[in-house]
Design an enzyme around this catalytic site. Structure first.
Site, PDB file in Angstrom:
ATOM      1  N   ASP A 377       0.827  -1.212   0.000  1.00  0.00           N
ATOM      2  CA  ASP A 377       0.000   0.000   0.000  1.00  0.00           C
ATOM      3  C   ASP A 377       0.862   1.264   0.000  1.00  0.00           C
ATOM      4  O   ASP A 377       2.049   1.233   0.337  1.00  0.00           O
ATOM      5  CB  ASP A 377      -0.877  -0.017   1.255  1.00  0.00           C
ATOM      6  CG  ASP A 377      -2.198   0.698   1.071  1.00  0.00           C
ATOM      7  OD1 ASP A 377      -2.323   1.502   0.138  1.00  0.00           O
ATOM      8  OD2 ASP A 377      -3.119   0.444   1.875  1.00  0.00           O
ATOM      9  N   GLU A 426      -5.836  -1.776  -6.565  1.00  0.00           N
ATOM     10  CA  GLU A 426      -6.919  -0.880  -6.164  1.00  0.00           C
ATOM     11  C   GLU A 426      -7.143   0.147  -7.278  1.00  0.00           C
ATOM     12  O   GLU A 426      -7.819  -0.141  -8.246  1.00  0.00           O
ATOM     13  CB  GLU A 426      -6.601  -0.206  -4.832  1.00  0.00           C
ATOM     14  CG  GLU A 426      -7.791   0.553  -4.266  1.00  0.00           C
ATOM     15  CD  GLU A 426      -7.473   1.270  -2.978  1.00  0.00           C
ATOM     16  OE1 GLU A 426      -8.405   1.544  -2.213  1.00  0.00           O
ATOM     17  OE2 GLU A 426      -6.288   1.583  -2.731  1.00  0.00           O
ATOM     18  N   GLU A 432     -14.235   1.005   0.388  1.00  0.00           N
ATOM     19  CA  GLU A 432     -13.428   1.505   1.508  1.00  0.00           C
ATOM     20  C   GLU A 432     -13.811   2.940   1.879  1.00  0.00           C
ATOM     21  O   GLU A 432     -13.690   3.355   3.033  1.00  0.00           O
ATOM     22  CB  GLU A 432     -11.950   1.432   1.129  1.00  0.00           C
ATOM     23  CG  GLU A 432     -10.999   1.982   2.174  1.00  0.00           C
ATOM     24  CD  GLU A 432      -9.552   1.957   1.710  1.00  0.00           C
ATOM     25  OE1 GLU A 432      -8.754   2.712   2.281  1.00  0.00           O
ATOM     26  OE2 GLU A 432      -9.229   1.197   0.776  1.00  0.00           O
TER      27      GLU A 432
END
Length: 612
Positions: A377, A426, A432
């Site tokens: 991430d 993503e 989210e």
């Protein structure tokens, strides 16, 4: 046989076409016009690289006919085929432009010969998108987490919440991310994107900072100084009816073939995921155990242990969590901070992957612990450093039999073919965001009905779908809508967002559906829809078809379900729809007949599972 030389002057246009003849490339001034069924779908008034001397109406030379025929591990189609006619044109100063005209679009790139070990020249490619043209475009941001609102103008205000917005002199946003969907002719669409980023290259985006209608392809920062031969990534335009766009594999067709000798260890699947319900990471082993137990009960193959596992509470360790998952028959995945984007104040673990020797040691430990894959991430954009780093991560992970899911990162640009252990990315404004701001509540349905025509066309998308309860901010999409997202959205790792008690409280038929949910598809068919309004897709896994549709509007709709004519004889049909009753939200029916249309509630949806 000598190559044919084709002079493309407006006075004597020639057939520089796709194999099926629908797409035609015509020179115009110092650029080109692309036509579909004799209708102009794109004008490129300028092409080339800075500093070259270019003649007007450059000469195109036919090079060869290409056939793409390859297998994917995951995606919208496991066996991909396509064909193209390839042409090239010398633009001067050692720059050659290579064109490939496919049946579902075009791709082009620049090839440099004898480059003298200095900075790369600036690209000059420019697309004209006339004011008044319908378009669904996302304002650029490092993580590609924005909406694709329908508009007929580029004169839109920058989104204040985006970091470092790009603003033109007249106060409008002027930097745009891929993919960009246009409807230049009613019923005919063009989707602009990019493919095949290689080591030493940066990704690009579109800028219209100089003139409103002129969108320049601008590569991000690239600090390399290549010597000898070099080429750019492919610039890709998928062109045709909505079915052509949605079903296209053009991004992987032009990407490098698989570099892994053995892919049998790569098994796409559904994942239980902790973050959505708690807006927090995975430092509590008791919560981790609940998600492991849910995965075991639903027969999901994977569980993701998210951020903060390096700071476990109550004396527990990550090894304890991994062992618990293994003992329950669930393969764990774990999260890492890339440590090149958000670092200060961000969760960990940090700085474990940046150096080659640390990366090898960490991934070897993962492999020894039975970890199936890694979610990495917080990257920092499209520059060459980030692109090289992502390739380093993919190659190292493959050596240790680890899947990869990039988050807070750029969109997929074909790596899913070259490195099939990249199962998801993503690069999307997904579920989210119910954790972060209330904006998503009212906009989600229309956004959800836009993504199959935009972001998900180009590659796997970790939207984290299917939440029947609320997170920090409520959602107003129905149960049928939420279930449909698990089929509508292609992702080799499908992270299911909701909390265990919600999934386990669903009817057994819904739980069985999730437990047998495919995340790689033999084929995908567009059935009906229009961006932002509604969409119906059919996907096949083996001898079972999954047909899913959602209503992106705030009014009831009847969604047409024109099923594939070659579907064959059906033996069992299970239909999941919304009842409209908040206390008993499902209507689930079983039979042998297929509906031709389905009534949908506002922001509703459905799934039809068809066993042949």
């Amino acid at each position: 046989m000598a190559a044919a030389t084709l002079g493309c002057r407006a006075a004597d246009e020639v057939n520089v076409t796709s194999p099926n003849g629908k797409l035609t490339l015509v020179a115009k001034g110092n650029g080109y016009v692309i036509r579909y069924d004799n209708r102009q779908v794109m004008e490129m008034p300028v092409v080339g690289m800075e500093g070259m001397t270019q003649e007007e109406h450059p000469t195109l030379t036919f090079v060869r006919k290409l056939t793409a025929d390859y297998e994917m591990v995951s995606g919208k189609r496991l066996h991909c085929t396509n064909e193209a006619n390839e042409y090239k044109v010398a633009l001067g100063n050692g720059v050659t432009m290579v064109w490939r005209l496919y049946n579902d679009g075009v791709a082009f790139r620049y090839e440099l010969t004898g480059h003298a070990g200095k900075a790369l020249p600036n690209e000059q490619t420019t697309f004209r998108i006339a004011e008044g043209t319908k378009r669904w475009m996302q304002q650029w941001t490092e993580a590609y987490e924005g909406f694709f609102p329908m508009s007929t103008t580029a004169k839109v205000a920058p989104i204040p919440s985006f970091s470092r917005p790009s603003i033109s002199a007249d106060g409008y946003n002027c930097r745009w991310g891929y993919p960009a969907l246009l409807e230049p002719v009613p019923g005919i669409f063009t989707l602009i994107s990019e493919a095949n980023i290689e080591r030493g290259q940066s990704a690009s985006c579109l800028w219209n900072d100089k003139e409103t209608e002129l969108f320049r392809v601008v590569p991000d920062k690239n600090e390399t100084t290549p010597s000898g031969d070099w080429h750019s990534p492919w610039r890709v335009l998928i062109i045709g009816r909505l079915a052509d766009v949605v079903e296209s594999t053009l991004v992987t067709d032009v990407s490098e073939p698989c570099r892994l000798k053995d892919t049998r260890w790569i098994q796409p699947g559904a994942v239980s995921w902790v973050y959505w319900a708690y807006n927090h990471g995975s430092n509590d082993i008791n919560i981790i155990k609940r998600y492991v137990d849910m995965a075991a009960t639903l027969h999901l193959p994977y569980v993701l242990i998210d951020a903060e596992w390096d700071e476990m509470k109550d004396g527990a360790t990550i090894e304890d969590a991994l062992a618990y998952a293994r003992n329950r028959g669930v393969r764990p995945m774990i999260w890492y901070n890339s440590s090149v984007g958000w670092v200060d104040g961000a969760p960990g673990p940090k700085y474990r992957l940046n150096k080659a020797e640390d990366r090898e040691r960490e991934f070897a430990w993962c492999e020894k612990q039975g970890v199936a894959g890694v979610k990495i991430d917080f990257f920092s954009g499209d520059n060459q450093m980030n692109m090289d780093y992502c390739i380093d991560l993919l190659e190292c992970a493959a050596r240790h039999h680890l899947y990869v899911n990039f988050h807070g990162a750029t969109i997929p640009r074909g790596w899913q073919r070259t490195y099939p252990n990249l199962l998801s990315t993503e690069g999307v404004y997904g579920a989210e965001w119910y954790n972060n701001v209330p904006t998503f509540t009212d906009r989600a349905a229309a956004h959800n009905a836009t993504l199959p025509f935009t972001r998900n066309v180009i590659g796997p998308m970790d939207y984290t779908p299917c939440a029947f309860t609320d997170s920090q901010h409520p959602h107003i999409t129905t149960h049928g809508h939420e279930l449909a997202l698990t089929v509508l959205y292609e992702s080799g790792l499908q992270h299911l967002a909701d909390r265990p008690e919600s999934f386990l409280a669903q009817p057994q038929t819904v739980k069985d559906f999730l437990g047998h949910l495919p995340t790689a598809w033999d084929e995908t068919r567009f059935i009906s829809g229009y961006p932002g309004e509604y969409v119906v897709l059919a996907r096949r896994s083996g001898d079972t078809w999954y047909i899913a549709g959602i209503n992106g509007t705030d009014v009831a709709q009847t969604l047409p379900v024109a099923l594939p004519t070659d579907m064959g004889v059906t033996s069992k049909v299970t239909l999941f729809t919304d009842s409209g009753n908040a206390n008993s939200p499902w209507t689930i029916t079983e039979g042998a007949s297929l509906p031709t249309s389905i009534s949908s509630l506002p922001r509703g949806g459905f799934v039809v599972k068809v066993k042949r």
